[in-house]
Design an enzyme around this catalytic site. Structure first.
Site, PDB file in Angstrom:
ATOM      1  N   ARG A  36      38.344  37.516  30.984  1.00  0.00           N
ATOM      2  CA  ARG A  36      37.128  38.090  30.396  1.00  0.00           C
ATOM      3  C   ARG A  36      37.444  38.987  29.190  1.00  0.00           C
ATOM      4  O   ARG A  36      36.809  40.022  29.010  1.00  0.00           O
ATOM      5  CB  ARG A  36      36.338  38.895  31.419  1.00  0.00           C
ATOM      6  CG  ARG A  36      35.633  38.058  32.458  1.00  0.00           C
ATOM      7  CD  ARG A  36      34.435  37.304  31.849  1.00  0.00           C
ATOM      8  NE  ARG A  36      33.658  36.680  32.887  1.00  0.00           N
ATOM      9  CZ  ARG A  36      32.622  37.271  33.494  1.00  0.00           C
ATOM     10  NH1 ARG A  36      32.209  38.455  33.127  1.00  0.00           N
ATOM     11  NH2 ARG A  36      31.992  36.645  34.439  1.00  0.00           N
TER      12      ARG A  36
ATOM     13  N   ARG B 266      30.951  41.597  27.370  1.00  0.00           N
ATOM     14  CA  ARG B 266      30.014  42.686  27.089  1.00  0.00           C
ATOM     15  C   ARG B 266      30.629  44.037  26.799  1.00  0.00           C
ATOM     16  O   ARG B 266      29.937  44.928  26.336  1.00  0.00           O
ATOM     17  CB  ARG B 266      29.016  42.805  28.240  1.00  0.00           C
ATOM     18  CG  ARG B 266      27.985  41.683  28.231  1.00  0.00           C
ATOM     19  CD  ARG B 266      27.145  41.720  29.468  1.00  0.00           C
ATOM     20  NE  ARG B 266      28.017  41.591  30.633  1.00  0.00           N
ATOM     21  CZ  ARG B 266      27.603  41.224  31.840  1.00  0.00           C
ATOM     22  NH1 ARG B 266      26.331  40.991  32.055  1.00  0.00           N
ATOM     23  NH2 ARG B 266      28.456  41.123  32.838  1.00  0.00           N
TER      24      ARG B 266
ATOM     25  N   ARG C 235      25.383  38.104  21.260  1.00  0.00           N
ATOM     26  CA  ARG C 235      24.678  37.686  22.468  1.00  0.00           C
ATOM     27  C   ARG C 235      23.173  37.868  22.277  1.00  0.00           C
ATOM     28  O   ARG C 235      22.383  37.022  22.667  1.00  0.00           O
ATOM     29  CB  ARG C 235      25.203  38.517  23.638  1.00  0.00           C
ATOM     30  CG  ARG C 235      24.456  38.435  24.921  1.00  0.00           C
ATOM     31  CD  ARG C 235      24.839  37.192  25.701  1.00  0.00           C
ATOM     32  NE  ARG C 235      24.392  37.330  27.084  1.00  0.00           N
ATOM     33  CZ  ARG C 235      23.133  37.171  27.477  1.00  0.00           C
ATOM     34  NH1 ARG C 235      22.204  36.878  26.603  1.00  0.00           N
ATOM     35  NH2 ARG C 235      22.815  37.318  28.747  1.00  0.00           N
TER      36      ARG C 235
ATOM     37  N   ASP D 117      31.643  29.210  30.594  1.00  0.00           N
ATOM     38  CA  ASP D 117      31.520  29.764  31.939  1.00  0.00           C
ATOM     39  C   ASP D 117      31.859  28.666  32.941  1.00  0.00           C
ATOM     40  O   ASP D 117      31.694  27.476  32.651  1.00  0.00           O
ATOM     41  CB  ASP D 117      30.102  30.287  32.186  1.00  0.00           C
ATOM     42  CG  ASP D 117      30.060  31.197  33.415  1.00  0.00           C
ATOM     43  OD1 ASP D 117      30.588  32.317  33.339  1.00  0.00           O
ATOM     44  OD2 ASP D 117      29.527  30.774  34.454  1.00  0.00           O
TER      45      ASP D 117
ATOM     46  N   TYR E  40      28.857  28.686  44.501  1.00  0.00           N
ATOM     47  CA  TYR E  40      27.675  28.962  43.661  1.00  0.00           C
ATOM     48  C   TYR E  40      26.623  27.864  43.800  1.00  0.00           C
ATOM     49  O   TYR E  40      25.431  28.137  43.822  1.00  0.00           O
ATOM     50  CB  TYR E  40      28.085  29.132  42.192  1.00  0.00           C
ATOM     51  CG  TYR E  40      28.728  30.474  41.934  1.00  0.00           C
ATOM     52  CD1 TYR E  40      27.956  31.621  41.803  1.00  0.00           C
ATOM     53  CD2 TYR E  40      30.106  30.601  41.850  1.00  0.00           C
ATOM     54  CE1 TYR E  40      28.545  32.865  41.582  1.00  0.00           C
ATOM     55  CE2 TYR E  40      30.709  31.838  41.633  1.00  0.00           C
ATOM     56  CZ  TYR E  40      29.921  32.958  41.500  1.00  0.00           C
ATOM     57  OH  TYR E  40      30.499  34.185  41.292  1.00  0.00           O
TER      58      TYR E  40
HETATM   59  C1  LIG Z   1      32.880  33.515  39.098  1.00  0.00           C
HETATM   60  C2  LIG Z   1      32.965  33.252  37.614  1.00  0.00           C
HETATM   61  C3  LIG Z   1      31.861  33.062  36.730  1.00  0.00           C
HETATM   62  N1  LIG Z   1      32.379  32.830  35.477  1.00  0.00           N
HETATM   63  C4  LIG Z   1      33.752  32.874  35.516  1.00  0.00           C
HETATM   64  C5  LIG Z   1      34.136  33.097  36.858  1.00  0.00           C
HETATM   65  C6  LIG Z   1      35.569  33.115  37.358  1.00  0.00           C
HETATM   66  C7  LIG Z   1      36.246  34.406  37.142  1.00  0.00           C
HETATM   67  C8  LIG Z   1      35.636  35.558  37.900  1.00  0.00           C
HETATM   68  O1  LIG Z   1      35.729  35.564  39.143  1.00  0.00           O
HETATM   69  O2  LIG Z   1      35.077  36.435  37.240  1.00  0.00           O
HETATM   70  C9  LIG Z   1      34.700  32.641  34.424  1.00  0.00           C
HETATM   71  C10 LIG Z   1      34.338  33.067  33.059  1.00  0.00           C
HETATM   72  N2  LIG Z   1      33.162  33.599  32.595  1.00  0.00           N
HETATM   73  C11 LIG Z   1      33.242  33.832  31.255  1.00  0.00           C
HETATM   74  C12 LIG Z   1      34.522  33.382  30.820  1.00  0.00           C
HETATM   75  C13 LIG Z   1      34.879  33.357  29.342  1.00  0.00           C
HETATM   76  C14 LIG Z   1      36.215  33.503  28.907  1.00  0.00           C
HETATM   77  C15 LIG Z   1      36.839  34.877  29.069  1.00  0.00           C
HETATM   78  O3  LIG Z   1      36.763  35.700  28.134  1.00  0.00           O
HETATM   79  O4  LIG Z   1      37.495  35.104  30.101  1.00  0.00           O
HETATM   80  C16 LIG Z   1      35.213  32.923  31.941  1.00  0.00           C
HETATM   81  C17 LIG Z   1      36.626  32.383  32.052  1.00  0.00           C
HETATM   82  C18 LIG Z   1      32.202  34.402  30.394  1.00  0.00           C
HETATM   83  C19 LIG Z   1      31.045  35.102  30.980  1.00  0.00           C
HETATM   84  N3  LIG Z   1      30.312  34.749  32.083  1.00  0.00           N
HETATM   85  C20 LIG Z   1      29.254  35.604  32.258  1.00  0.00           C
HETATM   86  C21 LIG Z   1      29.294  36.564  31.207  1.00  0.00           C
HETATM   87  C22 LIG Z   1      28.283  37.662  30.965  1.00  0.00           C
HETATM   88  C23 LIG Z   1      27.033  37.049  30.452  1.00  0.00           C
HETATM   89  C24 LIG Z   1      26.236  37.945  29.553  1.00  0.00           C
HETATM   90  O5  LIG Z   1      26.595  38.118  28.382  1.00  0.00           O
HETATM   91  O6  LIG Z   1      25.207  38.425  30.014  1.00  0.00           O
HETATM   92  C25 LIG Z   1      30.400  36.252  30.411  1.00  0.00           C
HETATM   93  C26 LIG Z   1      30.844  36.952  29.160  1.00  0.00           C
HETATM   94  C27 LIG Z   1      28.205  35.500  33.322  1.00  0.00           C
HETATM   95  C28 LIG Z   1      28.663  35.184  34.686  1.00  0.00           C
HETATM   96  N4  LIG Z   1      29.341  34.060  35.028  1.00  0.00           N
HETATM   97  C29 LIG Z   1      29.659  34.093  36.371  1.00  0.00           C
HETATM   98  C30 LIG Z   1      29.108  35.273  36.911  1.00  0.00           C
HETATM   99  C31 LIG Z   1      29.231  35.707  38.364  1.00  0.00           C
HETATM  100  C32 LIG Z   1      28.466  35.940  35.870  1.00  0.00           C
HETATM  101  C33 LIG Z   1      27.633  37.186  35.993  1.00  0.00           C
HETATM  102  C34 LIG Z   1      28.446  38.392  36.169  1.00  0.00           C
HETATM  103  C35 LIG Z   1      28.740  39.008  34.842  1.00  0.00           C
HETATM  104  O7  LIG Z   1      27.828  38.997  34.020  1.00  0.00           O
HETATM  105  O8  LIG Z   1      29.856  39.491  34.661  1.00  0.00           O
HETATM  106  C36 LIG Z   1      30.412  33.056  37.090  1.00  0.00           C
END
Ligand SMILES: Cc1c2[nH]c(c1CCC(=O)O)Cc1[nH]c(c(CCC(=O)O)c1C)Cc1[nH]c(c(CCC(=O)O)c1C)Cc1[nH]c(c(C)c1CCC(=O)O)C2
Length: 341
Positions: free
Chosen positions: A19, A23, A32, A69, A145
């Site tokens: 990540r 944000r 965003r 994602d 999920y």
């Molecule tokens: C479970 C999981 C998800 N997504 C991901 C996982 C596995 C890793 C982990 O356990 O965190 C993986 C992921 N999600 C995202 C990336 C991008 C690459 C990176 O910079 O790592 C990667 C590799 C962007 C994202 N994925 C998400 C965001 C935030 C979205 C926003 O801008 O509102 C980002 C930058 C949204 C997301 N996507 C997911 C959730 C649970 C959420 C909401 C929680 C949160 O917002 O942090 C599912």
């Protein structure tokens, strides 16, 4: 990064952060807001390339991770998906074999074409020495999920399906295995130099079920990807696997393993095969805390894993409240290593 993943010991370990785009960066929040929805950001190569590059401009990590994602895979299988402000992802849940009819592979690659385009553009946009990482969710976590329809504390629906109707649940896992292997192959063909499988909820399963739904599907994806791309290293991240990390690395076929925050790096150094590259595992909250605690924790990890192939990372993703200066401070500590400051 590629040398470390190939088993070389580097005096200064390469690093990137799960990540690393997101944000906590003001420039991400700005883009965003412009993109509208989070999925618009993922499916628009102009935006996705830009967001991928944002952390590199500030911190020059050794690797860039494709901005997307893990849930685009169920979305591309036709499962409705929305990211609700402050609530995380929501899917229309699949609760049994009957619901599998609602999924289809027909438009899978068509839906994901913008992701492949993003990888293609990134492969020339990032510096030559920076490694491009592709990724996907591992089948168990994706199924979590898909079945729960959101994040969960107990994962009771998905577990009850898996435990009570393993043949039916196995069909969902088979589908995810096949499309995920294809998805990763396409990312590699577009220019990804390594891929990571995120199994964020691996840790909720008891040992026998862990073997069946975490290790086995991972092993099958690794075999399918390696059949086409034998030289592309695959990083597995079975978060929360605890002592099952040993079985996971012995039997899944992954080339490297990501350690979550709870794994002692000293334990990992003693107990995981010495040639196996490991990645991890600073607590993201330590990064958000900063100061002396961050410096000490970082050096403890570096010390424990010095002498083996190692990629520095967090034990889970960067959290939103992380001050960007703390990432700069971490970067300084890593670049100075092994000379103590
Ligand atoms: C479970 C999981 C998800 N997504 C991901 C996982 C596995 C890793 C982990 O356990 O965190 C993986 C992921 N999600 C995202 C990336 C991008 C690459 C990176 O910079 O790592 C990667 C590799 C962007 C994202 N994925 C998400 C965001 C935030 C979205 C926003 O801008 O509102 C980002 C930058 C949204 C997301 N996507 C997911 C959730 C649970 C959420 C909401 C929680 C949160 O917002 O942090 C599912």
């Amino acid at each position: 990064m590629l040398a470390a993943l190939a088993g070389e010991v580097r005096p200064r370990p390469p690093f990137w952060l799960m990540r690393q785009a997101g944000r906590y960066l003001p420039e991400y929040r700005e883009l965003r807001a412009k993109a509208g929805s989070f999925l618009d950001l993922c499916y628009n190569p102009d935006f996705a390339v830009e967001v991928t590059l944002q952390p590199l401009r500030r911190y020059d990590m050794d690797a860039a991770i494709l901005f997307s994602d893990i849930l685009v895979v169920p979305h591309a299988l036709g499962q409705p998906l929305a990211y609700l402000e402050g609530e995380g992802p929501k899917l229309d849940p699949i609760r049994g074999v009957e619901d599998l009819k609602r999924l289809s592979r027909d438009r899978f690659h068509e839906t994901l074409a913008p992701v492949y385009e993003t990888v293609r553009r990134l492969s020339t946009a990032i510096p030559a020495q920076t490694t491009l990482i592709g990724f996907a969710g591992a089948p168990w976590t994706i199924a979590c999920y898909m079945v729960e329809g959101a994040g969960s504390k107990e994962y009771a629906h998905v577990k009850r399906w898996a435990y009570g109707d393993p043949a039916g649940f196995g069909r969902l896992i088979d589908l995810i295995v096949e499309v995920t292997a294809d998805y990763l192959c396409r990312q590699i063909e577009a220019g990804a130099e390594t891929v990571q499988l995120f199994d964020s909820w691996a840790g909720v399963l008891p040992v026998g079920e862990f073997r069946r739904w975490v290790i086995e599907p991972t092993r099958r994806i690794v075999a399918l990807v390696k059949a086409n791309h034998p030289d592309t290293p695959i990083i597995g991240f079975p978060r929360g696997a605890g002592h099952a990390y040993e079985d996971y690395v012995a039997d899944s076929g992954v080339d490297a393993v990501g350690l979550d925050t709870t794994v002692s790096p000293v334990w990992a150094a003693r107990n995981l095969q010495t040639r196996l590259p490991v990645q991890g595992n600073l607590d993201p909250i330590m990064l958000a805390t900063g100061g002396k605690a961050l410096a000490t924790a970082t050096r403890d990890i570096l010390e424990a894993l010095a002498g083996r192939p190692f990629v520095f990372n967090l034990g889970h993703g960067v959290i939103q409240s992380t001050p960007p200066e703390h990432v700069a401070e971490l970067t300084r500590i890593l670049r100075e290593w092994p000379n103590r400051g």
